[in-house]
Design a protein around this motif. Structure first.
Motif, mmCIF file in Angstrom:
data_model
loop_
_atom_site.group_PDB
_atom_site.id
_atom_site.type_symbol
_atom_site.label_atom_id
_atom_site.label_comp_id
_atom_site.label_asym_id
_atom_site.label_seq_id
_atom_site.Cartn_x
_atom_site.Cartn_y
_atom_site.Cartn_z
ATOM 1 N N THR A 14 0.834 -1.201 0.000
ATOM 2 C CA THR A 14 0.000 0.000 0.000
ATOM 3 C C THR A 14 0.869 1.251 0.000
ATOM 4 O O THR A 14 0.378 2.361 -0.055
ATOM 5 N N ASN A 15 2.167 1.020 0.073
ATOM 6 C CA ASN A 15 3.053 2.170 0.189
ATOM 7 C C ASN A 15 3.611 2.590 -1.149
ATOM 8 O O ASN A 15 3.977 1.768 -1.969
ATOM 9 N N GLY A 35 7.009 7.225 7.112
ATOM 10 C CA GLY A 35 6.829 6.006 6.330
ATOM 11 C C GLY A 35 6.951 6.223 4.832
ATOM 12 O O GLY A 35 6.587 5.363 4.047
ATOM 13 N N ILE A 36 7.453 7.370 4.429
ATOM 14 C CA ILE A 36 7.634 7.630 2.998
ATOM 15 C C ILE A 36 8.961 7.015 2.541
ATOM 16 O O ILE A 36 10.010 7.288 3.111
ATOM 17 N N ILE A 37 8.852 6.167 1.502
ATOM 18 C CA ILE A 37 10.022 5.425 1.037
ATOM 19 C C ILE A 37 10.557 6.100 -0.225
ATOM 20 O O ILE A 37 9.804 6.372 -1.163
ATOM 21 N N THR A 38 11.841 6.371 -0.253
ATOM 22 C CA THR A 38 12.447 6.998 -1.434
ATOM 23 C C THR A 38 13.691 6.224 -1.863
ATOM 24 O O THR A 38 14.511 5.862 -1.023
ATOM 25 N N ASN A 58 11.679 -7.245 2.691
ATOM 26 C CA ASN A 58 11.574 -7.555 4.123
ATOM 27 C C ASN A 58 12.078 -6.415 4.998
ATOM 28 O O ASN A 58 11.485 -6.075 6.005
ATOM 29 N N TRP A 59 13.172 -5.860 4.559
ATOM 30 C CA TRP A 59 13.760 -4.734 5.301
ATOM 31 C C TRP A 59 12.762 -3.568 5.341
ATOM 32 O O TRP A 59 12.529 -2.954 6.373
ATOM 33 N N ILE A 60 12.136 -3.298 4.189
ATOM 34 C CA ILE A 60 11.155 -2.206 4.102
ATOM 35 C C ILE A 60 9.976 -2.471 5.036
ATOM 36 O O ILE A 60 9.564 -1.609 5.817
ATOM 37 N N LEU A 61 9.463 -3.720 5.010
ATOM 38 C CA LEU A 61 8.295 -4.060 5.832
ATOM 39 C C LEU A 61 8.602 -3.937 7.327
ATOM 40 O O LEU A 61 7.782 -3.443 8.106
ATOM 41 N N ILE A 96 7.680 1.942 12.446
ATOM 42 C CA ILE A 96 7.170 3.321 12.380
ATOM 43 C C ILE A 96 5.697 3.364 12.777
ATOM 44 O O ILE A 96 5.266 4.218 13.532
ATOM 45 N N ASN A 97 4.929 2.377 12.282
ATOM 46 C CA ASN A 97 3.507 2.304 12.636
ATOM 47 C C ASN A 97 3.296 2.164 14.124
ATOM 48 O O ASN A 97 2.423 2.799 14.698
ATOM 49 N N ASN A 98 4.109 1.316 14.753
ATOM 50 C CA ASN A 98 4.007 1.145 16.213
ATOM 51 C C ASN A 98 4.259 2.448 16.937
ATOM 52 O O ASN A 98 3.566 2.791 17.877
#
Ligand code: ZN
Length: 222
Positions: free
Chosen positions: A8-9, A29-32, A53-56, A62-64
Motif C-alpha cells: 500500500t506504500n 513512512g515515505i520510502i524513497t 523484508n527490510w522495508i516491511l 514506524i507504525n508502532n
C-alpha cells in the motif's frame, strides 16, 4: 520523480548526479529510492523486491511508534509545552484540561487550531525575541507558518519562520528551534561553524535535537 505502488506504500524515485543507490524511509513512512540519473528502472524494481523484508520491518516499527500517539491524532489529547491535556467537547465549549476553555466553537478541530495559532503567535515571537537579544542578532521579520515538514526556517533576507505547532513542544525544543534559526543569520548552512554557534547558546543541543524526532508526528496534526 516517479513512484511505484508496492503494497500500500508508494515508493518515490529520486534521480540525481549521485553515483550510488540508496533506499531511505522517513519517519512518516515515505520510502524513497535515490539513484543516479541513468539508473535503469528494472534495477530499481529488483532492488525493491530484494529489500522487501527490510522495508516491511521498518514500516512496522514506524507504525508502532505512531500508534502511541493515537489520542493526539484523534484530538482527544493535546500537547502544550510538552504536557498532555485531555480535550473534552460539548455543544458549545471545548475544554483543554483545566487550563483553558474555547467558547462558541463552530467546528472542534478548527477552533482548537485557531486557538493554538493565536497562542503560538505571542509565545513563539517572545521566545525568538529573547534569543535574538541574548545572541545579539537581528532578524528582519517573523512569520508563523503551518508547514508540514519544517519546524522553522531562515532565508537570506533574514526572515525567520516558525511553525505554530512548536507551541505543543517542551520549552527546550522551542528554544532549540529559535537558536537554530537565529544561527542561520550567521551561517546559511549546516556547517561546523553553524553547529558551533548553536552549541555556544545551547551546549546540550544534540539531546534536544534527538528529542525533537519523537515529536515529528505533531507536524501532521491540524
Ligand atoms: Zn537549519
Amino acid at each position: 520523480m516517479l513512484y511505484y505502488d508496492i503494497m500500500t506504500n508508494k515508493i518515490y524515485v529520486k534521480r540525481s548526479r549521485r553515483k550510488s543507490v540508496a533506499i531511505k524511509i522517513d519517519n512518516q513512512g515515505i520510502i524513497t529510492v535515490f539513484c543516479p540519473l541513468t539508473y535503469p528502472e528494472i534495477k530499481i524494481q529488483q532492488l525493491i523486491s530484494e529489500k522487501r523484508n527490510w522495508i516491511l520491518t521498518h514500516l512496522k516499527r514506524i507504525n508502532n511508534d505512531n500508534c502511541k500517539n493515537v489520542d493526539f491524532l484523534d484530538y482527544k489529547k493535546l500537547l502544550l509545552g510538552g504536557i498532555a491535556y485531555d480535550i473534552t467537547y460539548d455543544d458549545n465549549t471545548i475544554k483543554i484540561g483545566d487550563i483553558a476553555q474555547i467558547k462558541n466553537r463552530k467546528d472542534g478541530v478548527s477552533s482548537l487550531k485557531k486557538w493554538l495559532k493565536k497562542r503560538a503567535e505571542d509565545k513563539l515571537e517572545t521566545a525568538l525575541k529573547h534569543w535574538a537579544s541574548v545572541m545579539k542578532l537581528l532578524y528582519s521579520e517573523f512569520f508563523l507558518t503551518q508547514a508540514r515538514k519544517k519546524w522553522g526556517s531562515c532565508d537570506n533576507k533574514k526572515r525567520i519562520r516558525l511553525n505554530f505547532r512548536l507551541i505543543m513542544l517542551p520549552e527546550d525544543c522551542i528554544n532549540y528551534v529559535c537558536i537554530h534559526e537565529l544561527s542561520h543569520l550567521l551561517h546559511l548552512n549546516h556547517s561546523k561553524n553553524f553547529w558551533n554557534t548553536v552549541a555556544k547558546f545551547m551546549p546540550n543541543y544534540k539531546i534536544i535535537k534527538k528529542q525533537m524526532k519523537d515529536y515529528s508526528f505533531i507536524l501532521q496534526l491540524f
